[in-house]
Enzyme design. Structure first.
Site, PDB file in Angstrom:
ATOM      1  N   SER A 113      -0.322   3.083   3.752  1.00 47.32           N
ATOM      2  CA  SER A 113      -0.676   4.406   4.264  1.00 47.32           C
ATOM      3  C   SER A 113      -0.959   4.373   5.751  1.00 47.32           C
ATOM      4  O   SER A 113      -1.532   3.413   6.260  1.00 47.32           O
ATOM      5  CB  SER A 113      -1.898   4.960   3.528  1.00 47.32           C
ATOM      6  OG  SER A 113      -2.264   6.226   4.062  1.00 47.32           O
ATOM      7  N   LYS A 142      -2.707   4.320  -4.004  1.00 45.52           N
ATOM      8  CA  LYS A 142      -2.037   5.033  -2.905  1.00 45.52           C
ATOM      9  C   LYS A 142      -1.741   6.473  -3.311  1.00 45.52           C
ATOM     10  O   LYS A 142      -1.859   7.404  -2.497  1.00 45.52           O
ATOM     11  CB  LYS A 142      -0.751   4.305  -2.535  1.00 45.52           C
ATOM     12  CG  LYS A 142       0.140   5.027  -1.527  1.00 45.52           C
ATOM     13  CD  LYS A 142      -0.550   5.276  -0.204  1.00 45.52           C
ATOM     14  CE  LYS A 142       0.433   5.619   0.916  1.00 45.52           C
ATOM     15  NZ  LYS A 142       1.326   6.731   0.646  1.00 45.52           N
ATOM     16  N   HIS A 163      -4.909   8.401  -3.082  1.00 49.50           N
ATOM     17  CA  HIS A 163      -5.132   8.593  -1.644  1.00 49.50           C
ATOM     18  C   HIS A 163      -4.361   9.814  -1.158  1.00 49.50           C
ATOM     19  O   HIS A 163      -4.895  10.666  -0.443  1.00 49.50           O
ATOM     20  CB  HIS A 163      -4.693   7.341  -0.881  1.00 49.50           C
ATOM     21  CG  HIS A 163      -4.492   7.550   0.590  1.00 49.50           C
ATOM     22  ND1 HIS A 163      -3.370   8.192   1.109  1.00 49.50           N
ATOM     23  CD2 HIS A 163      -5.247   7.218   1.668  1.00 49.50           C
ATOM     24  CE1 HIS A 163      -3.466   8.250   2.420  1.00 49.50           C
ATOM     25  NE2 HIS A 163      -4.590   7.658   2.792  1.00 49.50           N
ATOM     26  N   ASN A 164      -3.089   9.907  -1.536  1.00 49.17           N
ATOM     27  CA  ASN A 164      -2.273  11.022  -1.067  1.00 49.17           C
ATOM     28  C   ASN A 164      -2.745  12.349  -1.651  1.00 49.17           C
ATOM     29  O   ASN A 164      -2.679  13.387  -0.980  1.00 49.17           O
ATOM     30  CB  ASN A 164      -0.807  10.779  -1.425  1.00 49.17           C
ATOM     31  CG  ASN A 164      -0.163   9.741  -0.527  1.00 49.17           C
ATOM     32  OD1 ASN A 164      -0.845   8.968   0.133  1.00 49.17           O
ATOM     33  ND2 ASN A 164       1.147   9.724  -0.499  1.00 49.17           N
ATOM     34  N   GLU A 221      -5.582  13.329   0.352  1.00 51.93           N
ATOM     35  CA  GLU A 221      -5.031  13.787   1.637  1.00 51.93           C
ATOM     36  C   GLU A 221      -4.603  15.254   1.551  1.00 51.93           C
ATOM     37  O   GLU A 221      -4.913  16.052   2.449  1.00 51.93           O
ATOM     38  CB  GLU A 221      -3.844  12.897   1.998  1.00 51.93           C
ATOM     39  CG  GLU A 221      -3.090  13.272   3.254  1.00 51.93           C
ATOM     40  CD  GLU A 221      -1.846  12.417   3.428  1.00 51.93           C
ATOM     41  OE1 GLU A 221      -0.770  12.980   3.692  1.00 51.93           O
ATOM     42  OE2 GLU A 221      -1.953  11.174   3.291  1.00 51.93           O
TER      43      GLU A 221
END
Length: 466
Positions: free
Chosen positions: A128, A183, A186-187, A190
């Protein structure tokens, strides 16, 4: 003669940046792209780093250029392209060679590939930080066997971002698809963080009538406090920028139709499978989907009335509301990771994940230091229950209520902030309304229920009443 420490396939934007990062950290790297001209151009433009870059024109040349046991990073589009590349490598690699998928893969695909009996070792790795992160220091989330991660940990920790305390933001998350799962979440966070900032931006612009320059100054001030983060920082930068063609604020010249690559949607879908409530992320995905329907939105405005109306909210109130929303969003994301750890047997280290996210990645923020500390104190506890964040929520929650209620009354769309507030109210309500739902389910389907007095009488007295 074998000379490279590691290899890389795929010299697109991210792959090229990552290869230069690896070379800059002192590791000779062999590179290959399916279009030979791209490989040659990359090597020619590498400047002083070219001495550590070995351009190759065939896969066989790439394999031959790497010191065994080999490690090769794949930076190719997710999906079938990865499977095709693994198949092409299979006859060229030895059983102890390692292939690392560092693309934006679906974690289910990574787990499937890990279990497929590939004729070489395989590691999934979330990266990332975008192009800038890949070039100068991303956050790295590995998934796979401990020994496989250990083989490349020196490279990954060398190229990773560094937190303020100097700790590299790279770690093995767990087995198989664990790295790509982390990940993915995480996105999703985001998406939610960006949506909440955009909602507050709308209140500053349409509710309070501030121009882009004033909004930029507000974001810049917030970036000096609890909201200090990459996304607030760049929000201040983009709202200050001028359009070179018209001289107007650049942000005012951009069509409000948001794109997406799907990872936020994956997060929302997987949360349903895990029975993990993440309403702020789900609302952010919904908002992006609604933004794409520009013609329908314009028709809706023409049919149902004017645009959002003025809404008198102090900047300090908006700042506190955004602080509350951010805590609620991250709490939901970490709870989802905890649920996946239990479901898939990954033993995910929540404090370590928070520490890896402190630098390099898009959601990096000062608040992650406190989140890591709170999760280390009790990783089984929802983040909103940790004393530090509970106190912060107590302080900020009245502002979130005011923003959501006054914003909604004035016609402002605040899906992420409102979803966070509703989730919080659900989480703080000891006696809710699901008893009625259970009665309804028992009425039409004899599904039964639990009684509050513990009696063993799991059905209601309504049989035959309709």
């Amino acid at each position: 003669m074998a000379q490279a420490r590691i290899g890389l396939i795929g010299l697109g934007t991210m792959g090229a940046a990552l290869a230069l990062n690896i070379a800059e950290k002192g590791f000779p790297i062999a590179v290959w792209n399916r279009t030979t001209a791209v490989t040659r151009a990359f090597a020619a433009g590498a400047g002083a780093l070219a001495e550590r870059i070995v351009p190759t024109e065939t896969l066989a040349d790439l394999v031959a250029a790497i010191a065994p046991p080999r490690a090769i990073i794949l930076m190719v589009p997710a999906g079938q392209a990865v499977d095709d590349q693994l198949a092409a490598l299979a006859p060229l690699l030895d059983a102890d060679d390692l292939v690392i998928d560092a693309g934006n893969a679906d974690f289910h695909d990574t787990s499937r590939r890990n279990a497929a009996g590939l004729p070489f070792r395989f590691l999934g790795m979330g990266v990332s930080g975008g192009e800038e992160g890949a070039r100068h220091g991303p956050a790295i989330m590995g998934g796979g066997d401990v020994a496989d991660w250990a083989r490349v940990a020196d490279v990954m920790t060398a190229i990773a971002a560094r937190a303020e305390d100097g700790t590299p933001c790279a770690a093995r998350m767990g087995d198989a698809g664990a790295g790509h799962f982390v990940k993915m979440v995480h996105n999703g966070i985001e998406y939610a963080d960006m949506q909440m900032i955009a909602e507050v931006y709308g209140l500053l612009r349409d509710g309070m009538g501030l121009d882009a320059a004033a909004i930029s100054r507000t974001f810049a001030a917030w970036n000096e406090g609890a909201l200090k983060s990459y996304l607030i920082e760049i929000s201040a930068i983009v709202t200050a920028a001028a359009d070179p063609h018209t001289g107007r604020p650049m942000v005012d010249m951009i069509l409000d139709r948001a794109g997406q690559k799907g990872t936020g949607r994956w997060t929302a879908i997987e949360a349903q499978h895990l029975s993990a409530p993440i309403p702020v992320i789900e609302a952010a995905v919904m908002a992006r989907n609604v933004s794409a329907r520009l013609d329908e939105r314009l028709a809706g405005q023409a049919l149902f009335g004017p645009a959002p109306q003025p809404c008198a909210l102090a900047p300090d109130t908006l700042e506190l509301a955004l602080i509350a929303g951010k805590i609620l969003c991250y709490a939901q994301g970490f709870a989802m990771i905890r649920a996946a750890s239990e479901r898939f047997g990954w033993t995910l280290d929540l404090p370590e994940i928070a520490r890896v996210w402190r630098a390099g990645c898009i959601i990096r923020s000062a608040m992650l230091n406190d989140m890591a500390a709170a999760l280390a104190a009790d990783p089984s506890r929802n983040l909103i229950m940790a004393p530090f964040f509970a106190d912060l929520i107590e302080t900020a929650m009245p502002a979130l209520r005011q923003v959501v209620s006054q914003g909604a009354a004035a016609g402002h769309a605040l899906p992420a902030l409102a979803s966070g507030l509703m989730w919080f109210d659900g989480m703080r309500t000891g006696r809710g309304t699901a008893n009625l739902i259970q009665a309804q389910r028992d009425f039409f389907g004899a599904h039964g229920f639990q009684r509050i007095d513990g009696l063993d009488d799991p059905h209601g007295p309504w049989a035959g009443t309709v």
